[in-house]
Design an enzyme around this catalytic site. Structure first.
Site, PDB file in Angstrom:
ATOM      1  N   HIS A 206       0.805  -1.230   0.000  1.00  0.00           N
ATOM      2  CA  HIS A 206       0.000   0.000   0.000  1.00  0.00           C
ATOM      3  C   HIS A 206       0.828   1.265   0.000  1.00  0.00           C
ATOM      4  O   HIS A 206       0.272   2.357  -0.112  1.00  0.00           O
ATOM      5  CB  HIS A 206      -0.955   0.014   1.193  1.00  0.00           C
ATOM      6  CG  HIS A 206      -0.279   0.338   2.485  1.00  0.00           C
ATOM      7  ND1 HIS A 206       0.541  -0.547   3.131  1.00  0.00           N
ATOM      8  CD2 HIS A 206      -0.280   1.468   3.239  1.00  0.00           C
ATOM      9  CE1 HIS A 206       1.001   0.004   4.238  1.00  0.00           C
ATOM     10  NE2 HIS A 206       0.531   1.231   4.328  1.00  0.00           N
TER      11      HIS A 206
HETATM   12  C1  UD1 Z   1      -2.611   5.509   5.676  1.00  0.00           C
HETATM   13  C2  UD1 Z   1      -1.345   5.987   6.405  1.00  0.00           C
HETATM   14  C3  UD1 Z   1      -0.289   4.895   6.338  1.00  0.00           C
HETATM   15  C4  UD1 Z   1      -0.831   3.576   6.849  1.00  0.00           C
HETATM   16  C5  UD1 Z   1      -2.078   3.225   6.056  1.00  0.00           C
HETATM   17  C6  UD1 Z   1      -2.696   1.924   6.497  1.00  0.00           C
HETATM   18  C7  UD1 Z   1      -0.784   8.372   6.371  1.00  0.00           C
HETATM   19  C8  UD1 Z   1       0.126   9.369   5.780  1.00  0.00           C
HETATM   20  N1  UD1 Z   1      -0.783   7.163   5.785  1.00  0.00           N
HETATM   21  O1  UD1 Z   1      -2.289   5.357   4.303  1.00  0.00           O
HETATM   22  O2  UD1 Z   1       0.804   5.281   7.168  1.00  0.00           O
HETATM   23  O3  UD1 Z   1       0.152   2.585   6.725  1.00  0.00           O
HETATM   24  O4  UD1 Z   1      -3.035   4.275   6.219  1.00  0.00           O
HETATM   25  O5  UD1 Z   1      -3.802   1.610   5.708  1.00  0.00           O
HETATM   26  O6  UD1 Z   1      -1.466   8.655   7.317  1.00  0.00           O
HETATM   27  N2  UD1 Z   1      -9.673   4.540   1.441  1.00  0.00           N
HETATM   28  C9  UD1 Z   1     -10.816   3.812   1.408  1.00  0.00           C
HETATM   29  N3  UD1 Z   1     -11.433   3.526   2.604  1.00  0.00           N
HETATM   30  C10 UD1 Z   1     -10.939   3.940   3.802  1.00  0.00           C
HETATM   31  C11 UD1 Z   1      -9.764   4.683   3.796  1.00  0.00           C
HETATM   32  C12 UD1 Z   1      -9.140   4.978   2.615  1.00  0.00           C
HETATM   33  O7  UD1 Z   1     -11.314   3.435   0.367  1.00  0.00           O
HETATM   34  O8  UD1 Z   1     -11.546   3.633   4.834  1.00  0.00           O
HETATM   35  C13 UD1 Z   1      -8.996   4.844   0.162  1.00  0.00           C
HETATM   36  C14 UD1 Z   1      -9.273   6.225  -0.345  1.00  0.00           C
HETATM   37  O9  UD1 Z   1      -9.384   6.160  -1.727  1.00  0.00           O
HETATM   38  C15 UD1 Z   1      -8.042   6.992   0.003  1.00  0.00           C
HETATM   39  C16 UD1 Z   1      -6.953   5.922  -0.078  1.00  0.00           C
HETATM   40  O10 UD1 Z   1      -7.608   4.718   0.336  1.00  0.00           O
HETATM   41  O11 UD1 Z   1      -7.830   8.066  -0.820  1.00  0.00           O
HETATM   42  C17 UD1 Z   1      -5.774   6.176   0.787  1.00  0.00           C
HETATM   43  O12 UD1 Z   1      -6.161   6.406   2.143  1.00  0.00           O
HETATM   44  P1  UD1 Z   1      -5.282   7.385   3.092  1.00  0.00           P
HETATM   45  O13 UD1 Z   1      -5.851   7.410   4.465  1.00  0.00           O
HETATM   46  O14 UD1 Z   1      -5.070   8.687   2.398  1.00  0.00           O
HETATM   47  O15 UD1 Z   1      -3.880   6.724   3.106  1.00  0.00           O
HETATM   48  P2  UD1 Z   1      -3.408   5.220   3.202  1.00  0.00           P
HETATM   49  O16 UD1 Z   1      -2.745   4.886   1.919  1.00  0.00           O
HETATM   50  O17 UD1 Z   1      -4.508   4.327   3.679  1.00  0.00           O
END
Ligand code: UD1
Length: 366
Positions: A206
């Site tokens: 991820h």
């Molecule tokens: C975040 C953390 C990372 C952690 C990871 C675990 C930061 C900078 N990054 O990254 O350290 O290892 O979480 O998962 O805080 N999304 C969904 N459903 C959700 C949440 C997110 O579909 O419940 C999708 C969205 O499209 C979103 C993307 O995942 O844009 C990324 O989510 P985001 O919270 O921005 O960062 P992670 O890559 O999950």
């Protein structure tokens, strides 16, 4: 002013860390409560963890959701300020290195509320990694720094953090792992996916550095597809990665789609799948630690790790994303699977209790 400890949780890896803390703080009479920032919000990324890990219902969910890093951090800070103004806690507890962590720490410090950082001092020394700036900033301003491995103590000392702020307590994520192992085994999740115990590999990816970069993701999936011909690969997909695989058009390419795609798993199922795997391939921080505790070999597809103890004890190896290098490392790792190694110091299930004892004394003083 209330007398409770506001425990901030926002993204999936926070939930495993906050669960034992809330219980230990409760046991020590420190009146903990949870504030969910809403950084993660899907049932599979959030609610299932609250249920599995018996985390109390958050007092409030700030509902921040997805967005740029600046948006997430700024929104958490704004909404948290309003919450702390209405209901000022005695201390703020932040865990890990996600955007909600640094936002919680800055808000606490700016409002004059003491802040504890759990899992302090970890450093990848890679400022391109979003979590690294979160770690450095949080540690620079927190009042209590609770560390999980010796390198973290050294990093903080090198950065000039006074010794009296640093407390080496062990790993709260392993508290949760040990507490839940029996239940995880009972689920027998591997049976659900048609594989046999120690007869499959688990893959998670991820990190933006791996999955947002088309050529890197392609190189990794090519090696994984080769592996899948001999050892089935369960690819437990993160929403970010799923989007990228679609966007890059890899899903229909037979040289790049050899794996069994699986939705994000609830905690017990994921823990069981990890323990029963022959090998784990990942770029996650938490899985490097969990495989170390479980005795499962791990290949981390990254150039660095902020958790060097996992490499030092021999359970974890850093490996390049390049197809041939990765494929060779996988073959080598399959040959040596099951090799025993030492569990890192204080990864014994008692880290949260140690933190509660220290905070109780510290808060009595203030
Ligand atoms: C975040 C953390 C990372 C952690 C990871 C675990 C930061 C900078 N990054 O990254 O350290 O290892 O979480 O998962 O805080 N999304 C969904 N459903 C959700 C949440 C997110 O579909 O419940 C999708 C969205 O499209 C979103 C993307 O995942 O844009 C990324 O989510 P985001 O919270 O921005 O960062 P992670 O890559 O999950």
């Amino acid at each position: 002013m209330n007398h409770g400890l506001a425990c901030i949780a926002g993204a999936r890896p926070n939930f495993m860390k906050i669960a034992p803390l809330v219980r230990a703080f409760d046991g020590a009479g420190l009146a903990p409560y949870v504030i969910h920032t809403g950084q993660h919000y899907d049932e599979k990324m959030s609610a299932s963890f609250f249920r599995d890990l018996r985390i109390p219902e958050p007092r409030v969910n700030l509902g921040v959701g997805s967005g740029s890093h600046v948006f997430q951090i700024a929104e958490v800070m704004k909404r948290l300020e309003a919450e702390f103004t209405a209901n000022r806690p005695r201390a703020v507890i932040v865990v890990g290195d996600v955007n909600s962590t640094v936002a919680g720490a800055i808000t606490g410090v700016k409002m004059g509320i003491p802040v504890a950082h759990v899992e302090a001092g970890l450093r990848s020394f890679d400022r391109a990694m979003p979590e690294e700036t979160n770690r450095v900033l949080t540690d620079a301003i927190a009042d209590w720094l609770f560390t999980s491995e010796p390198a973290a103590n050294e990093n903080l000392a090198r950065e000039g953090v006074p010794q009296e702020k640093i407390h080496f307590v062990g790993n709260v994520m392993i508290d949760t792992l040990l507490e839940n192992l029996k239940q995880a085994r009972a689920v027998k999740a591997f049976e659900q996916f048609g594989v046999t115990k120690k007869g499959y590999a688990v893959l998670t990816l991820h990190r933006p550095s791996n999955v947002d970069d088309r050529s890197r993701l392609e190189a990794i999936l090519r090696a994984v597809t080769q592996l899948h011909k001999t050892v089935p690969v369960l690819f437990i997909i993160h929403p970010r990665t799923q989007c990228k695989i679609k966007e890059f058009g890899f899903a229909d390419n037979p040289a790049l789609n050899g794996y069994q795609l699986i939705d994000p798993q609830p905690y017990h199922s994921m823990l069981g799948l990890t323990e029963s795997a022959r090998l784990v391939l990942t770029d996650s921080g938490g899985l490097q630690e969990e495989t170390t505790a479980l005795g499962v070999p791990c290949l981390t597809i990254r150039d660095n790790t902020e958790r060097p103890v996992t490499v030092e004890v021999g359970s974890n190896k850093l490996v390049s994303h390049q197809t041939e290098v990765l494929a060779t490392a996988i073959r080598d790792a399959l040959d040596i699977s099951g090799k025993p190694w030492q569990i890192p110091e204080l990864w014994d299930g008692q880290a949260a209790v140690r933190i509660a004892e220290i905070l109780k004394v510290e808060l009595l003083r203030s």
